[in-house]
Scaffold this motif. Structure first.
Motif, mmCIF file in Angstrom:
data_model
loop_
_atom_site.group_PDB
_atom_site.id
_atom_site.type_symbol
_atom_site.label_atom_id
_atom_site.label_comp_id
_atom_site.label_asym_id
_atom_site.label_seq_id
_atom_site.Cartn_x
_atom_site.Cartn_y
_atom_site.Cartn_z
ATOM 1 N N CYS A 1 48.855 -0.719 35.609
ATOM 2 C CA CYS A 1 48.296 -0.156 34.625
ATOM 3 C C CYS A 1 47.351 -1.291 33.831
ATOM 4 C CB CYS A 1 48.407 0.999 33.892
ATOM 5 S SG CYS A 1 49.914 0.619 32.774
ATOM 6 N N PRO B 1 50.989 5.650 30.966
ATOM 7 C CA PRO B 1 51.292 4.747 32.446
ATOM 8 C C PRO B 1 52.561 5.624 32.775
ATOM 9 C CG PRO B 1 51.445 3.287 30.439
ATOM 10 C CD PRO B 1 51.171 4.621 29.895
ATOM 11 N N HIS C 1 46.769 2.677 40.471
ATOM 12 C CA HIS C 1 45.847 2.852 39.326
ATOM 13 C C HIS C 1 45.663 1.544 38.824
ATOM 14 C CE1 HIS C 1 45.928 7.165 40.032
ATOM 15 N NE2 HIS C 1 44.768 7.035 39.817
ATOM 16 N N LYS D 1 52.353 4.561 36.798
ATOM 17 C CA LYS D 1 51.302 3.653 37.091
ATOM 18 C C LYS D 1 51.589 1.969 36.848
ATOM 19 C CE LYS D 1 48.084 7.301 36.082
ATOM 20 N NZ LYS D 1 47.215 7.999 34.906
ATOM 21 N N GLU E 1 42.130 2.693 34.724
ATOM 22 C CA GLU E 1 42.670 3.670 33.351
ATOM 23 C C GLU E 1 41.756 3.524 32.401
ATOM 24 O OE1 GLU E 1 45.899 5.469 33.221
ATOM 25 O OE2 GLU E 1 44.923 5.272 35.284
#
Lengths: 311, 311
Positions: A205, A189, A163, A202, A168
């Motif tokens: 992010c 995150p 992601h 993530k 996000e």
């Protein structure tokens, strides 16, 4: 425009960071920044076994590339949803993931939904009420279920997804527009492990979609350029457009929106008492953790006899 | 399209409410809804003395009209900022407010900034650092100071302003984009009195700008159509445009955004412990409440000898 680090011709200029870099130093910058975010948000260590969820897209394959560059023990999982039939979207995506894993001599788990559950994602969408309204949520639910399964069966410490900031920020924007308290409290995150769920992180992010596309291009990461055919017209794409407009008018707006949210949350803007009120137990069908009584949402979606998780 | 109440030809069709009404029933609907919001948010009662802050625009004059229709004891205050000189924006706005007050035989306080403080708002803007960056914030600060002064000197129970849904949603949007915790915690249709500040309420907070323009038009409320010359290019106008785009694509989005925020707040999304940490005391110059040491922000903005509040 010259590279800030070495003074040679810059390949990329990031207005929002006021930073121009050449190919070599851009790839280096992205890797170093990723390492910084991994440490800052305490995502994982070099001693942990990492599972990267790859889709064949630029973000997840670049992420795998970056993690290997940084010396992490990262293996991959590709969930074949059977989109587009033979030679279609899923097959082409799978081949790109397999090529990457061979090139880097890393293990890739390929989980074939049709083979495991007897149906492609399209068939599941067609016979589930969830699929009629929100096709993307069927994929999301399925992917979460499978990732959790692989992590448990192969003893990974953490699931890592690709992601990026646009993803996000779009989710945050949607949740803010409707003030979805529970989702706002959970967006982070790092989702820590607990209640039978694996830790999920993530690392990308804070990188925009454009930054990740540039990484894939300059780093020679081959990825599927087309979007998933089901994503067209999705609300996420719509919110990304709105955020791109805000970003265009005010460079850095997207990152600011996301980082200010994380900071406000860390500084105690939200009331934490609302969290953890849900009791979690094992699904009576697959055994995975769920807050539902009886079957989990994934098993309910199928709502008929299927082969079960033989993987 | 027919009026839902009487079946005659509808004058207005509100997509977001799925409601069409004729002129008579539209005016009636707006008044009844306003009464409902006044009660729902416990803004004020029929026994209280109300001060309506009027600018000459559609919202505040319509609000005064509605409150009188509903039988409230509502008097007005017009703050003459001296914008545009003789025959200019402020003078035309003032005349419209005076006409309204005469027509309805209601008291209107006219507070002339130049007369009281020796300078027009433009002059204040030019010599204050605040004015160089944010002209609207100079007006905001001045208006808050004067309203508080009138309320204290004339014993009103509550200040009522004409902020509509577009205003409130734009402020909320801006505060959310930057996750301004303190502002998010304070945004509400009712700011209770306390620490020497009068109660402030916004009975139109759930009506859109279009709905209020329709009320003024159908109700025969004469108002100044032009925007304040300083507002051009303001961030509020920019955020209103973004919200209008969201509203256009999804009717009702603006109201939902605002109401879901109020609901989430009521349901305890935010941590209340952050509020009320500031100590409030009297400004050493004007005596009005302030969290600053010494002079309040209004007196600091002037930062030189002025006549003082002789009003």
């Amino acid at each position: 425009m010259k590279c800030r680090t070495c003074g040679s011709k810059a390949s990329i200029n990031m207005r929002q960071h006021k930073l121009a870099l050449c190919q070599f130093h851009y790839l280096d910058w992205i890797s170093n920044q990723t390492e910084r975010f991994i440490k800052k948000y305490e995502m994982f260590t070099h001693f942990e076994k990492i599972l990267v969820a790859v889709s064949g897209g630029k973000d997840s394959l670049s992420l795998w590339d970056i993690l290997l560059r940084l010396g992490y023990q990262a293996e991959g999982v590709y969930i074949d949803l059977g989109i587009g039939g033979e030679g279609g979207y899923s097959e082409r995506s799978r081949d790109l993931c397999l090529n990457f894993s061979k090139k880097h001599d890393q293990k890739l788990h390929v989980f074939d939904i049709k083979k495991e559950y007897g149906e492609t994602i399209l068939q599941i969408m067609q016979h589930s009420s969830r699929g009629q309204k929100k096709p993307c949520s069927v994929c999301g639910l399925t992917k979460r279920h499978v990732m959790n399964l692989i992590v448990r069966n192969y003893d990974y410490d953490v699931i890592v997804t690709g992601h990026n900031l646009d993803d996000e920020a779009a989710v945050l924007f949607a949740n803010t527009l409707y003030w979805e308290g529970d989702f706002l409290l959970r967006q982070s995150p790092v989702l820590p492990s607990g209640n039978g769920f694996a830790r999920k992180v993530k690392p990308l992010c804070r990188f925009s979609e454009k930054e990740m596309a540039a990484y894939a291009l300059l780093g020679g990461v081959e990825y599927i350029h087309e979007e998933c055919p089901f994503a067209s017209g999705s609300s996420t794409i719509y919110y990304k457009q709105i955020l791109n407009q805000l970003e265009h008018n005010n460079p850095g707006e997207k990152l600011r929106f996301y980082l200010h949210f994380l900071k406000a949350k860390k500084n105690g803007l939200f009331s934490e008492k609302r969290l953890d009120q849900t009791s979690i137990h094992g699904c009576i069908s697959c055994g995975q953790p769920t807050s539902n009584n009886g079957k989990c949402s994934f098993c309910r979606m199928f709502d008929k006899q299927f082969k079960g998780d033989s993987f």
